[in-house]
Write a protein that holds these residues in place. Structure first.
Motif, mmCIF file in Angstrom:
data_model
loop_
_atom_site.group_PDB
_atom_site.id
_atom_site.type_symbol
_atom_site.label_atom_id
_atom_site.label_comp_id
_atom_site.label_asym_id
_atom_site.label_seq_id
_atom_site.Cartn_x
_atom_site.Cartn_y
_atom_site.Cartn_z
ATOM 1 N N UNK A 64 0.823 -1.206 0.000
ATOM 2 C CA UNK A 64 0.000 0.000 0.000
ATOM 3 C C UNK A 64 0.861 1.261 0.000
ATOM 4 N N UNK A 65 0.394 2.311 -0.658
ATOM 5 C CA UNK A 65 1.128 3.576 -0.612
ATOM 6 C C UNK A 65 1.024 4.217 0.782
ATOM 7 N N UNK A 66 1.937 5.095 1.059
ATOM 8 C CA UNK A 66 2.052 5.686 2.405
ATOM 9 C C UNK A 66 0.783 6.352 2.927
ATOM 10 N N UNK A 67 0.036 7.139 2.161
ATOM 11 C CA UNK A 67 -1.157 7.776 2.748
ATOM 12 C C UNK A 67 -2.221 6.761 3.189
ATOM 13 N N UNK A 68 -2.300 5.641 2.515
ATOM 14 C CA UNK A 68 -3.318 4.639 2.838
ATOM 15 C C UNK A 68 -2.810 3.665 3.892
ATOM 16 N N UNK A 69 -1.494 3.499 3.987
ATOM 17 C CA UNK A 69 -0.908 2.498 4.876
ATOM 18 C C UNK A 69 -1.293 2.710 6.336
#
Length: 136
Positions: free
Chosen positions: A73-78
């Motif tokens: 997952x990308x950082x904003x969603x992680x």
């Protein structure tokens, strides 16, 4: 007031005997009281709480989901996904523990309402003395 589910082996029938005279009585597992509701410890500790309670598959599954989320997952969603996984663990922890106890031969025998665990044991002794008699 909190709800506690009582998990215990069904009491043996009155006509049941252990064997010839002089043989020791077979060991009976003591009842287990599981509090109802959300588990803050399972939310904070995650896989460690599941492993501590010998819920190995659940611990492994949660750990794999957390690691997979970290890599995929990308950082904003992680961060939101990790918080959601930990909240899910907190909401499901006690139900998974009840299922494990049922698999071990300790089905749910009733519910006790009390403000503390000590009071719950006392009320269990009043309501179901046949279950409390198996305490070591």
């Amino acid at each position: 007031m909190k709800l506690y589910t009582v998990h215990a082996a069904p009491p043996p029938p009155a006509s049941w005997s252990a064997g010839p005279e002089g043989w020791p009585e077979p060991k009976v597992r003591p009842p287990v009281l599981v509090p109802e509701g959300f588990s803050l410890a399972a939310t904070i500790l995650g896989p460690f709480w599941f492993a501590w309670n010998r819920l190995w598959w659940e611990a492994l599954g949660l750990l794999l989901l957390i690691v997979a989320a970290a890599f995929l997952l990308p950082e904003p969603i992680l961060s939101a996904a990790t918080v959601a996984l930990h909240l899910l663990a907190g909401f499901e922890a006690r139900d998974r523990l009840r299922a494990r106890l049922a698999r071990l031969g300790l089905p749910e025998q009733g519910v006790v309402v009390a403000d503390s665990l000590d009071t719950a044991w006392f009320r269990l002794g009043q309501q179901r003395p046949d279950l409390v008699r198996t305490l070591p």
